[in-house]
Design an enzyme around this catalytic site. Structure first.
Site, PDB file in Angstrom:
ATOM      1  N   HIS A 284     -69.034 -36.202  -0.742  1.00  0.00           N
ATOM      2  CA  HIS A 284     -67.969 -36.496  -1.713  1.00  0.00           C
ATOM      3  C   HIS A 284     -67.426 -35.201  -2.298  1.00  0.00           C
ATOM      4  CE1 HIS A 284     -69.914 -36.042  -5.764  1.00  0.00           C
ATOM      5  NE2 HIS A 284     -71.025 -36.417  -5.154  1.00  0.00           N
ATOM      6  N   ASP A 296     -72.947 -30.597  -7.273  1.00  0.00           N
ATOM      7  CA  ASP A 296     -72.652 -32.020  -7.091  1.00  0.00           C
ATOM      8  C   ASP A 296     -71.144 -32.248  -7.131  1.00  0.00           C
ATOM      9  OD1 ASP A 296     -72.765 -34.790  -6.972  1.00  0.00           O
ATOM     10  OD2 ASP A 296     -73.362 -35.033  -9.058  1.00  0.00           O
ATOM     11  N   GLU A 328     -66.354 -40.896  -5.617  1.00  0.00           N
ATOM     12  CA  GLU A 328     -67.768 -41.258  -5.472  1.00  0.00           C
ATOM     13  C   GLU A 328     -68.417 -41.394  -6.834  1.00  0.00           C
ATOM     14  OE1 GLU A 328     -72.153 -40.332  -5.146  1.00  0.00           O
ATOM     15  OE2 GLU A 328     -70.573 -39.390  -6.326  1.00  0.00           O
ATOM     16  N   ASP A 357     -75.147 -34.805  -0.072  1.00  0.00           N
ATOM     17  CA  ASP A 357     -74.776 -34.884  -1.482  1.00  0.00           C
ATOM     18  C   ASP A 357     -75.801 -34.099  -2.287  1.00  0.00           C
ATOM     19  OD1 ASP A 357     -73.878 -35.560  -3.984  1.00  0.00           O
ATOM     20  OD2 ASP A 357     -73.934 -37.720  -3.670  1.00  0.00           O
TER      21      ASP A 357
END
Length: 519
Positions: A284, A296, A328, A357
């Protein structure tokens, strides 16, 4: 302690160069296929870091965020798409609608009369919980009005059972213009707030129900942007206090943006390979609103972007597809939309999905998705073939004498929709807000009893929040898996090759031992 875990970015080149040539000799039926280890050696963590620094620059130029629906995400999308086009991919921007939410400033809740009192808010950056918090997808407004109790159960029942606000009939006799005081219970917050809005409420306070474990402020969500009035959650103590007087006047103020917006996934197809055998990698691209999201998930996005850029020219046996998901952080919205819009034929062509991820957490553990539930934690195994993906990553780390552990398919990342569609899946993860165990400290170093990423979903998730050793190890693993599956005639899942080829192919030398050897 975080500073002692962050290595200088320059060491990643050496780490990657040392590990990549050792890992894969090629499938038994490779024939004239290229030297996979040699190709993987051309992909290094410094190239990944270059993309991560660019994502940091984009966030810096756009209010410190790259969240879906913001200019920071648009700029991230455009950067990724341009890099992929340059590498020869066919790039598609897949648009989809979603409900955007931002709390622009801290909310206010105060009792005007009787006995004036100001309650402690929970700030928009997800700091320590206060007496109350703005519900996600709350409308915006500043209302001072009488407070009206709706079907409260005080003292609370022994077990959760309140139906406060769950039915339109609960609002019989409700005075339009008042603020509704509701209790958490058996229906969704959205149902309660929508019923209150339909009855003419100008604001809503939903306090926790009161049983053990249901007393603190709950940071809930209304699910979508259909409620336009201010809605906050509150602790049981605040709700009980507000409900005590026969009548009271309350001020409720929220400052939010809650609206329907459009965002895009970036989907890149290689120009080579069998279109009936798609090997798909994904990460993502969006961050949370609170920060730039460099671990992240700038880390996963940058890793697959660098790999895609380096191997786009290869005439692979199978078609490679690289996916950069949006929204996401709002509930896997981009990957869910993508999978939901695949035809049955396209699902059948997608032979596997690899998800990455958070692959550079500062207090990392090297976690491989547990495709066969061999960890016996009770989480379901992935679709047939997921176990084979897990074993490939295990083989990679075992070859390096590098420890690894399993991690559940818990539905928290973009593999979820693929698993639900029956597509074999796997991937890597280095930990989020969870706490590192003593056993993991023994395998990976770092600090037990501390979060894998103490900047998870915060403004400090910057380029400084990256462990370069974890990034280098995972970059090598991702590159190796991408190349192995790009050229393999025996993809995970049921063997669909002709019988002769299946009989003559030597079985892979898999080692299946979570934890491995400390290296």
């Amino acid at each position: 302690m975080r500073n002692t875990l962050r290595r200088g970015l320059g060491v990643a080149t050496a780490t990657t160069a040392l590990v990549l040539p050792l890992v894969w000799a090629g499938p038994a039926d490779a024939g004239s296929d290229p030297d996979i280890a040699g190709l993987a050696r051309t992909i290094s963590a410094p190239g990944v870091e270059k993309h991560m620094r660019k994502l940091q620059e984009i966030a810096n130029a756009n209010g410190g965020t790259r969240a879906a629906g913001t200019p920071g995400h648009v700029a991230s999308r455009d950067y990724v798409a341009a890099q992929l086009k340059k590498a020869g991919y066919k790039v598609t921007l897949q648009s989809f609608p979603f409900d955007f939410f931002e709390e622009k400033s801290t909310a206010t809740l105060q009792r005007i009369s009787p006995d004036p009192k100001v309650y402690t808010p929970t700030p928009p950056d997800n700091g320590s919980l206060g007496d109350f918090a703005t519900m996600t997808y709350s409308g915006s407004g500043d209302v001072t009005a009488p407070l009206q109790k709706v079907d409260l159960v005080l003292p609370p029942a022994p077990t959760p059972s309140s139906t406060s606000g769950c039915e339109a009939g609960d609002f019989a006799g409700f005075t339009p213009g008042n603020i509704a005081l509701l209790q958490r219970g058996t229906c969704t917050f959205q149902v309660k707030a929508a019923n209150a809005q339909a009855a003419g409420a100008r604001g809503v306070i939903i306090f926790n129900e009161g049983q053990p474990g249901r007393t603190e402020t709950n940071q809930g969500t209304l699910g979508d942007s259909s409620v336009t009035i201010p809605v906050v959650s509150a602790s049981f103590a605040v709700g009980e206090e507000l409900a005590a007087p026969a009548s009271s006047v309350v001020r409720l103020k929220t400052d939010t943006i809650s609206e329907r917006r459009t965002t895009q996934n970036v989907i890149a197809d290689s120009r080579w390979g069998d279109p009936n055998k798609v090997v798909q990698l994904g990460a993502h691209l969006d961050s949370v609103l609170a920060g730039p999201g460099i671990n992240d998930n700038g880390s996963g996005s940058a890793a697959i972007l660098e790999i895609a850029s380096k191997i786009g020219f290869l005439p692979t046996k199978n078609k490679l597809r690289f996916s950069f998901w949006s929204a996401e952080e709002l509930g896997l919205l981009g990957s869910e939309y993508y999978v939901a819009n695949l035809s049955a034929a396209d699902k059948a062509k997608t032979k596997l999905y690899l998800n990455f991820d958070m692959v550079a957490s500062p207090n990392y553990a090297l976690k491989i998705y547990d495709g066969d539930d061999s960890d016996a934690t009770g989480s379901p195994a992935g679709p047939a073939g997921s176990d084979e993906i897990e074993k490939l990553f295990e083989k990679y780390f075992d070859t390096l004498r590098q420890g690894h552990v399993g991690t559940d398919f818990d539905g928290r990342s973009d593999y979820g929709p693929f698993i639900d569609a029956g597509i074999p899946a796997g991937g890597l993860f280095t930990g989020a807000e969870g706490i590192k165990t003593p056993a993991e400290q023994a395998l990976f170093g770092g600090t037990a009893g501390v979060a894998y990423d103490s900047c998870y979903h915060q403004s400090c998730d910057t380029i400084a929040n990256v462990n370069s050793k974890a990034l280098a190890l995972n970059t090598g693993a991702i590159a190796t898996a991408a190349l192995v599956y790009a050229f393999s005639s025996d993809l995970p899942g049921p063997d669909t090759r002709p019988a002769t080829a299946a009989r003559t192919a030597a079985p892979p030398a898999h080692v299946h031992a979570h934890g491995g050897s400390a290296g």
